[in-house]
Design an enzyme around this catalytic site. Structure first.
Site, PDB file in Angstrom:
ATOM      1  N   ASP A  18       0.846  -1.190   0.000  1.00  0.00           N
ATOM      2  CA  ASP A  18       0.000   0.000   0.000  1.00  0.00           C
ATOM      3  C   ASP A  18       0.887   1.247   0.000  1.00  0.00           C
ATOM      4  O   ASP A  18       1.910   1.271  -0.675  1.00  0.00           O
ATOM      5  CB  ASP A  18      -0.923  -0.047   1.226  1.00  0.00           C
ATOM      6  CG  ASP A  18      -2.265   0.642   0.996  1.00  0.00           C
ATOM      7  OD1 ASP A  18      -2.271   1.878   0.933  1.00  0.00           O
ATOM      8  OD2 ASP A  18      -3.292  -0.052   0.877  1.00  0.00           O
TER       9      ASP A  18
ATOM     10  N   HIS B 117      -3.338   5.885   3.957  1.00  0.00           N
ATOM     11  CA  HIS B 117      -4.153   4.750   3.531  1.00  0.00           C
ATOM     12  C   HIS B 117      -3.586   3.429   4.038  1.00  0.00           C
ATOM     13  O   HIS B 117      -4.308   2.592   4.596  1.00  0.00           O
ATOM     14  CB  HIS B 117      -4.231   4.760   2.004  1.00  0.00           C
ATOM     15  CG  HIS B 117      -5.210   3.813   1.409  1.00  0.00           C
ATOM     16  ND1 HIS B 117      -4.874   2.523   1.042  1.00  0.00           N
ATOM     17  CD2 HIS B 117      -6.517   3.957   1.081  1.00  0.00           C
ATOM     18  CE1 HIS B 117      -5.929   1.920   0.518  1.00  0.00           C
ATOM     19  NE2 HIS B 117      -6.943   2.764   0.528  1.00  0.00           N
TER      20      HIS B 117
ATOM     21  N   SER C 205     -11.217  -0.880   0.185  1.00  0.00           N
ATOM     22  CA  SER C 205      -9.883  -0.848   0.791  1.00  0.00           C
ATOM     23  C   SER C 205      -9.927  -1.279   2.241  1.00  0.00           C
ATOM     24  O   SER C 205      -8.987  -1.906   2.751  1.00  0.00           O
ATOM     25  CB  SER C 205      -9.302   0.575   0.718  1.00  0.00           C
ATOM     26  OG  SER C 205      -8.875   0.899  -0.569  1.00  0.00           O
TER      27      SER C 205
END
Length: 401
Positions: A117, A148, A342
């Site tokens: 990520d 994130h 996600s």
């Protein structure tokens, strides 16, 4: 026009090597099974600038070349901000309860999870006491300026923060973090190399909450001088070839594990957030759409039952919680609520680690057995009124005994 291409091949190539950047773990090994020797091919990757005729020549002349695809830009599967007012006063959080993580005797002990990520803010209290191995594939250095990856890692294996259990596999204490997305995005070549690295480093579960940027690839080609229609056509073909390349890569990883040339590895990826129910639905995007990769949709809770998140792409294999998910906020010590496939994906990664722990203790841990348990344990009982193509086998569930 020469464009960077990813060349996926095995260790038996007789071409004398490719000129581009190469990487790949030396995982070849002979293992004796049922009085027969099984050879596990070594995965190798080269990245070269090629034109169309060169691509064809390499494929025609080298039987060990499994796939060639143009390096496409990657993008975050951008989450949406959750509703902070939904933060409850009592535990467990709805998502932890929905997957049965709060009542399972397994917590992912001894299982190695890898998050590919935007990196991680390892100083966050959610990761206190966890051994974290980081590798940057972007050239920007380790860390997480976007946040994130930190949120996803918190969901998969984070420790409790401010009295909240945010993490699924809370006893996974030796994890991998591959930074494949940075300020200047990333590419599918970085992702292939990161998967190789994760396998070499002993990952059992690889979680990817990212997708390929088709519009961005078209724009790159146009800026390089390609006519718009030609750029769209080339990008479409590149999109298809990348799907096939990741299928070949996942197949090789599985083959290595079956031949005991590596540990069992399961690859999990977010389906994408491009749908807008009830107006329209978009199919699962790559790399999640590739065969052998578990594609994950997002579900929410309305107080009475589960529902498919309006943004969640359709055609998924299974689903996880993806609405109002509290997890670690980068560059702080607190929590943030986010929505997205996600967020659903690291839930599945954590549950997969729980099942892997159970199978390890029974000496039954291999990729196919883990996949079977994940799929069979899914529950769609609270999804009345939803279409199965939108949630797959249903909500993932932790092992209970």
């Amino acid at each position: 026009m020469k464009i960077n291409h990813i060349i996926l091949y095995t260790d038996k190539s007789t071409t004398g090597g490719f000129r581009g950047r190469t990487s790949g773990p030396s995982l070849s090994k002979l293992s004796k099974k049922m009085d027969k020797f099984v050879v596990a091919p070594e995965i190798k990757v080269a990245v070269e600038q090629l034109e169309g005729d060169q691509v064809r020549r390499i494929q025609d002349r080298n039987r060990e070349v499994l796939a060639i695809a143009p390096a496409m830009p990657l993008k975050l599967i951008k989450p949406f901000r959750g509703t902070e007012s939904t933060r409850p006063e009592s535990q467990p959080l709805w998502n932890i309860k929905a997957i049965g993580a709060d009542t399972s005797p397994y917590q992912g002990a001894g299982v190695r999870i890898c998050i590919l990520d935007t990196g991680i803010d390892r100083s966050h209290p959610a990761f206190a006491g966890i051994r974290i191995t980081e590798k940057d594939f972007t050239g920007e250095g380790n860390g997480d300026t976007e946040g994130h990856g930190t949120h996803c890692a918190g969901v998969a294996f984070g420790r409790d923060v401010s009295g909240y259990r945010i993490g699924v596999a809370r006893e996974a204490d030796n994890v991998l973090i591959g930074k494949v997305l940075g300020k200047n995005a990333g590419g599918s070549d970085m992702l292939v190399n990161a998967v190789q690295w994760a396998v070499k480093e002993g990952a059992n579960i690889i979680s990817m909450s990212l997708g390929m940027d088709f519009p961005g690839f078209v724009e790159e080609l146009e800026l390089a001088g390609m006519h718009k229609e030609a750029a769209i056509s080339f990008a479409l073909e590149g999109y298809r070839k990348n799907v096939l390349l990741f299928e070949s890569l996942a197949d090789l990883v599985t083959t290595q594990a079956h031949a005991e040339a590596s540990q069992p590895v399961t690859i999990i990826a977010a389906a994408g957030n491009e749908s807008a129910r009830p107006d329209y639905k978009i199919a699962v995007s790559p790399p999640a759409v590739s065969r052998q990769i578990i594609s994950v949709g997002a579900l929410g809770w309305n107080g009475k039952g589960l529902y498919v998140a309006p943004f969640s792409n359709t055609g998924v294999m299974l689903s996880g919680p993806g609405m109002d998910i509290l997890s670690a906020e980068a560059n702080s010590t607190g929590l943030i609520s986010l929505n997205g496939t996600s967020m659903a994906t690291p839930h599945v990664a954590g549950i997969a680690a729980m099942w892997a722990e159970k199978l390890m203790k029974k000496n039954q841990f291999h990729t196919n057995m883990l996949h079977s348990n994940l799929m069979v344990s899914c529950d769609d009982e609270l999804l009345s009124g939803e279409m199965s193509e939108d949630y797959g086998s249903g909500m993932i569930k932790a092992p209970v005994n």
